[in-house]
Design a protein around this motif. Structure first.
Motif: not given
Length: 327
Positions: A138-154
């Motif tokens: 489990y994790v707090l909802k605002d701390k959930l991380v996905s594979t698909s969240g990468a952003m340009v410039g990361d």
């Protein structure tokens, strides 16, 4: 079909495209590159992942615990429970089963994860142990991380070293072959890497730090994981071969079997993307975890590995290099 994970293009067409979902409580659904599902429970999210171990014989119990717990950790979640299914070949003995179960129990205890259910049976459908584990966290909802969240410039960060799991599996399963080909201390170090294939610690640290995406590196190796992160995020990526750390034990074993360490199954290391990679590297290293910035997320959809004399395109991962050595 070839041994190993189904190619992602085939997986999407034959499997994923047939899955229809309508429940609003499901926050993460099956997708190329996504290894977990996430279910909304108000302010917390339940994260689950299921995986089999089929490409190893020795240390299979330890590997089975780590692979699904690693997936849950890649969402920034702490794994707390494990459902274990053990399929036992008719040729196995009770002593064999006891050894596997001891490995599972010891490894789960080391991660503070409870075994909460499962199934065990002897079946002629398998000719060696097959273990399927489902991890729950489990994790707090605002701390959930996905594979698909990468952003340009990361920045693209790799923890530990490429090829850890594959090195350990080959060292254990091909020990008799390797004894006369590499130094004893190198072989022993390679075998000991089975103790280094958890990414739970770095997943939790990175989740608290605040990152855009995470993905543990399994079949297809570092190149496969980078491709999956970029593909899931609908972005491009560029990584640099000379920045990808590889242990000498991995290099020696890969040279013997003429396999690519960048395409070798690599549980134990994680791909993480975020805007301030150097700060995250510092945070991880202060907690005893080696980490390296190996590239960046880019616009478009080109995925490249830069070499000293040019570059090669990173394509969707095919059968892992491990299956050229053990099957």
């Amino acid at each position: 079909m070839k041994i190993g994970k189904i190619p992602n293009s085939v997986l999407k067409e034959i499997v994923l495209d047939k899955i229809k979902g309508s429940r609003k409580e499901v926050l993460l659904r099956p997708k190329v590159g996504e290894d977990c599902c996430a279910v909304d429970f108000e302010n917390k999210v339940c994260v689950l992942s299921s995986d089999p171990i089929t490409g190893a014989e020795n240390e299979i119990g330890r590997l089975a615990v780590h692979i699904s717990c690693n997936d849950v950790a890649s969402c920034g979640a702490e794994p707390l429970g494990l459902i274990v299914t053990i399929l036992v070949p008719p040729t196995a003995t009770q002593k064999d089963l006891e050894l596997v179960m001891s490995q599972i129990s010891e490894t789960a205890n080391s991660l503070n994860v409870d075994i909460i259910g499962g199934h065990t049976e002897v079946t002629g459908a398998v000719n060696r142990f097959v273990i399927i584990t489902t991890a729950v966290g489990y994790v707090l909802k605002d701390k959930l991380v996905s594979t698909s969240g990468a952003m340009v410039g990361d920045d693209i960060i790799l923890t530990k070293f490429a090829g850890i799991e594959g090195t350990a599996i080959i060292a254990h399963d091909k020990e008799s072959e390797l004894k006369d080909k590499i130094e004893k201390d190198v072989l022993e170090k390679a075998k000991s890497l089975v103790k280094d294939i958890s990414v739970v610690k770095e997943g939790i640290i990175a989740g608290r730090f605040g990152v855009n995406s995470m993905h543990d590196v399994t079949e297809g190796g570092v190149l496969g994981a980078v491709w999956e992160v970029a593909e899931a995020s609908e972005k491009g990526a560029v990584i640099y071969a000379d920045k990808i750390p590889v242990l000498k034990e991995t290099l020696k074993i890969c040279n013997i079997y003429n396999i690519d360490p960048f395409r070798l199954i690599s549980s134990g290391c994680m791909i993480i993307t975020c805007k301030n990679g150097k700060d995250l590297v510092k945070e991880l290293e202060e907690n005893g975890i080696k980490a390296t910035v190996i590239g960046q997320i880019t616009e478009g959809n080109e995925k490249r590995l830069v070499l000293k004399d040019g570059y090669i395109d990173i394509n969707e991962p095919l059968s892992d290099e491990l299956y050229k050595v053990v099957n």
